[in-house]
Enzyme design. Structure first.
Site, PDB file in Angstrom:
ATOM      1  N   ASP A   1      44.814  38.258  37.690  1.00 50.26           N
ATOM      2  CA  ASP A   1      44.355  39.477  37.485  1.00 50.26           C
ATOM      3  C   ASP A   1      44.088  39.798  35.734  1.00 50.26           C
ATOM      4  O   ASP A   1      44.285  38.898  35.032  1.00 50.26           O
ATOM      5  CB  ASP A   1      45.165  40.536  37.924  1.00 50.26           C
ATOM      6  CG  ASP A   1      44.382  41.797  38.381  1.00 50.26           C
ATOM      7  OD1 ASP A   1      43.338  42.173  37.985  1.00 50.26           O
ATOM      8  OD2 ASP A   1      44.989  42.375  39.307  1.00 50.26           O
TER       9      ASP A   1
ATOM     10  N   ASP B   1      37.636  47.389  42.416  1.00 47.51           N
ATOM     11  CA  ASP B   1      38.430  47.078  43.587  1.00 47.51           C
ATOM     12  C   ASP B   1      37.679  48.014  44.742  1.00 47.51           C
ATOM     13  O   ASP B   1      37.241  48.888  44.710  1.00 47.51           O
ATOM     14  CB  ASP B   1      39.662  47.990  43.382  1.00 47.51           C
ATOM     15  CG  ASP B   1      40.801  47.192  42.323  1.00 47.51           C
ATOM     16  OD1 ASP B   1      40.240  46.213  41.835  1.00 47.51           O
ATOM     17  OD2 ASP B   1      41.924  47.441  42.620  1.00 47.51           O
TER      18      ASP B   1
HETATM   19  C1  GLA Z   1      43.929  44.947  40.600  1.00 50.31           C
HETATM   20  C2  GLA Z   1      43.141  44.068  41.525  1.00 50.31           C
HETATM   21  C3  GLA Z   1      43.515  44.375  42.777  1.00 50.31           C
HETATM   22  C4  GLA Z   1      44.903  44.181  43.074  1.00 50.31           C
HETATM   23  C5  GLA Z   1      45.698  44.962  42.334  1.00 50.31           C
HETATM   24  C6  GLA Z   1      47.096  44.946  42.155  1.00 50.31           C
HETATM   25  O1  GLA Z   1      43.534  46.321  40.850  1.00 50.31           O
HETATM   26  O2  GLA Z   1      41.761  44.099  41.181  1.00 50.31           O
HETATM   27  O3  GLA Z   1      42.706  43.518  43.688  1.00 50.31           O
HETATM   28  O4  GLA Z   1      45.259  42.813  42.704  1.00 50.31           O
HETATM   29  O5  GLA Z   1      45.370  44.912  40.741  1.00 50.31           O
HETATM   30  O6  GLA Z   1      47.969  45.533  41.225  1.00 50.31           O
END
Ligand code: GLA
Length: 407
Positions: A160, A215
């Site tokens: 990430d 997301d």
């Molecule tokens: C980010 C990513 C998500 C998830 C969260 C976890 O927002 O884009 O897919 O992995 O972190 O904290």
């Protein structure tokens, strides 16, 4: 000790029937082997969409059991990935420490359990100093972490971009790719920087998939004030990126929300069909232990999955955009083609389509004016005519018709 002395010592010990402890230093993965991973879009399950931080060894084992028993593994899903929150701190040597209460048997035992089921194991980390949930990130520990993952038996790393401290994204992901190669274990690298630094332009050879969206949330159409988006927004973010996808390097349209939230049957079918058209990774994100019949029917539709996993590895193209009505086409191996008629509108689409009217975008491979193709409906599992005939169907609001054309 010089090299000559080491070699002679080994020879003496060998002669005496005593073997030295196994070499600690891993044999690095070659760049070509690393690039050859993920020949088709990866398929699996990830904890985040349904469970957030509520992960544990018990949950992950149950999900692996369910994947093996529910028909998901048989349909091609293989990676079980723990997203954020499995890690709590670093020890005095800088090693990452899994939550001892939630993962009391440790990650190696969990990986063994998953491997014994014939599945693969994935974890999550972050290129920044902290993960998005404030757990320790991998910045400054990349090689140490990759080595640790390899020792546990990790096969997939979602990486990430929170708390990235202004790093150069390409360099940050390249560092982790090098760390994985140095670890000697073939681990897929899932680049998750939300498409902010155009990873499609530099991700090939660094990672095997890269997120092109913010997301996802389990809604058909919507943008949330914190940045989350729905199914349509993910499709639109990925639509023009088809030149960048191919075997070993995929545009990641986000993890699936099939079976989550308030998505209707038609919306779930559209969601899944389109991820298959987009050659997107298929990471289910629902509770596999209690899937209802419909959710299972969607996630395990082998004819639709075959479009996603087609060895040609081409991403589908929005070939005709008529506002609320769209026609998508995805070239498949052997000169076949998958076509979707997608109704984004609020009323049914009374489709009456003459295949002869249009030449598909990639006309050199597909000539609908000249050749006859058999038309097969991939949701009804039924042959429904040929491209000589008009295609007539009623496509519900938010629904889709997905067919495969073969000669
Ligand atoms: C980010 C990513 C998500 C998830 C969260 C976890 O927002 O884009 O897919 O992995 O972190 O904290």
């Amino acid at each position: 000790m010089n090299r000559l002395l080491t070699v002679s010592l080994s020879a003496i010990l060998l002669f005496a029937g005593i073997s030295l402890p196994a070499q600690e230093k891993p044999v690095p993965l070659s760049d070509s082997l690393y690039r050859s991973l993920a020949a088709t879009p990866p398929m699996g399950w990830n904890s985040w969409n349904k469970f957030g931080c509520n992960v544990s060894e018990k949950l992950i084992k149950e999900m692996a059991d369910a994947m093996a028993a529910s028909g998901m593994a048989d349909a091609g899903y293989e990676y079980i990935v723990i997203d954020d929150c499995w890690q709590v701190e670093r020890d005095a040597d800088g090693n990452i420490v899994p939550d001892p209460e939630r993962f009391p048997s440790g990650m190696k035992a969990l990986a063994d359990y998953i491997h014994d089921l014939g599945l693969k194991f994935g974890v999550y980390s972050c290129a920044g100093s902290y993960t998005c949930q404030g757990r320790p990130g991998s910045k400054g520990h990349q090689f140490q972490d990759a080595l640790q993952y390899a020792k546990w038996g990790v096969d997939f790393l979602k990486y990430d971009w929170c708390a990235n401290d202004g790093q150069n994204a390409r360099a940050a992901y390249q560092t982790m790719a090098e760390a994985i190669k140095a670890s000697g274990r073939p681990i897929l690298l899932s680049i998750c920087e939300w498409g902010e630094n155009k990873p499609w332009e530099w991700g090939e050879g660094i990672g095997h998939l890269w997120r092109v969206t913010p997301d996802i949330r389990a809604v058909y159409d919507g943008v949330f004030d914190w940045g989350g988006v729905g199914v349509l927004q993910c499709i639109d973010a990925d639509a023009d990126l088809y030149p960048y996808a191919g075997p070993g390097h995929w545009n990641d349209a986000e993890m699936l929300e099939v079976g989550n939230g308030e998505l209707t049957w038609d919306e779930n079918v559209t969601h899944f069909s389109m991820w298959c058209m987009l050659a997107a990774p298929l990471m289910s994100g629902n509770d596999l232990r209690e899937m209802d019949f419909k959710t299972r029917q969607i996630l395990t539709n082998k004819e639709v999955i075959a479009v996603n996993q087609d060895p040609l590895g081409r991403q589908g193209i929005r070939f005709l955009d008529m506002g609320d009505k769209e026609i998508w086409a995805k070239p498949l191996a052997g000169g076949e083609i998958a076509v979707c008629f997608m109704n984004r509108g609020e009323t049914p689409w009374n489709l009456d389509y003459n295949w002869r009217d249009q030449t598909m975008y990639f006309a050199q491979e597909v000539n609908l004016r000249k050749w006859d193709y058999k038309v097969r409906d991939l949701w009804q599992h039924k042959d429904i005519g040929s491209t000589k005939d008009r295609l007539q169907a009623v496509i519900p609001a938010h629904g889709i018709l997905m067919v495969r054309l073969s000669k």
